[in-house]
Design a protein around this motif. Structure first.
Motif, PDB file in Angstrom:
ATOM      1  N   ARG A  77       9.037  -8.162   1.991  1.00 17.47           N
ATOM      2  CA  ARG A  77       8.890  -7.114   0.975  1.00 17.47           C
ATOM      3  C   ARG A  77       8.448  -7.643  -0.399  1.00 17.47           C
ATOM      4  O   ARG A  77       7.532  -7.072  -1.012  1.00 17.47           O
TER       5      ARG A  77
ATOM      6  N   ARG B  46      11.708  -7.902   7.509  1.00 20.73           N
ATOM      7  CA  ARG B  46      10.978  -7.057   6.561  1.00 20.73           C
ATOM      8  C   ARG B  46      11.453  -7.326   5.137  1.00 20.73           C
ATOM      9  O   ARG B  46      10.645  -7.319   4.205  1.00 20.73           O
ATOM     10  N   ASP B  47      12.763  -7.569   4.965  1.00 16.26           N
ATOM     11  CA  ASP B  47      13.309  -7.821   3.627  1.00 16.26           C
ATOM     12  C   ASP B  47      12.744  -9.097   3.020  1.00 16.26           C
ATOM     13  O   ASP B  47      12.550  -9.177   1.807  1.00 16.26           O
TER      14      ASP B  47
ATOM     15  N   LEU C 237       4.286  -3.102   5.851  1.00 20.47           N
ATOM     16  CA  LEU C 237       5.446  -3.986   5.988  1.00 20.47           C
ATOM     17  C   LEU C 237       5.775  -4.241   7.461  1.00 20.47           C
ATOM     18  O   LEU C 237       6.013  -5.386   7.871  1.00 20.47           O
TER      19      LEU C 237
END
Length: 174
Positions: free
Chosen positions: A45, A41-42, A20
């Motif tokens: 994901r 990153r969110d 990630l």
């Protein structure tokens, strides 16, 4: 110093977070791996989860390169084609080398390791990938033995006024 490549590593939180982080760093450095900067990153994901699910189902294999400090420095996902007439080649997705390691030959090493891995898969004779035009990726993949076999003009919308070609590349494994 070379990377150490592992095919199908155990997926634990450290590996998941390492992939990630790599994906975010590559994307935010302008890499063509499905996102445009800035990306969090969110936001990445859910795409990683899709890859991990495909791995759990046996449809995808993960190749990871670790640097000498043990950090995830490179990845590629090899995905089996499910069409009954096209099972003789695999897709190569999400090919990434961390920006701090670019220019060291690790991209070429990653592609070599991917080809070596694909040669161990029963009945696989080629690797197919697509790349975003306009960034010189075709030249890089071409220098690694891939041939451009198709191009779809303006298929990728990077921004409202920035369309790029989707370039299809193939590496025969014979």
């Amino acid at each position: 110093m070379a990377l150490t490549f592992t095919l199908d590593p155990a997926v634990d939180p450290a590996l998941r977070d390492g992939v990630l982080d790599l994906w975010a760093d590559v994307s935010n450095a302008g890499g063509s791996v499905g996102f445009v900067p800035p990306v969090s990153r969110d936001a990445i994901r859910p795409e990683l989860v899709k890859h991990l699910v495909a791995m759990a189902e046996g449809r995808t294999r993960l190749l990871v390169g670790h640097d000498t400090d043990g950090h995830v420095a490179a990845t590629a996902f090899l995905t089996f084609n499910t069409h009954r007439l096209m099972k003789h080649w695999v897709w190569l997705y999400t090919v990434m080398v961390h920006p701090s390691h670019q220019g060291k030959g690790y991209g070429r090493d990653l592609l070599d390791a991917a080809a070596q891995a694909a040669r161990t898969f029963d009945g696989i004779g080629a690797i197919r990938l697509t790349c975003r035009g306009g960034q010189g990726l075709e030249r890089f993949y071409g220098s690694c033995g891939y041939k451009e076999v198709g191009r779809i003009p303006d298929a990728i919308r990077v921004a409202p006024d920035d369309l790029r070609d989707d370039v299809i590349m193939l590496l025969p494994l014979d």
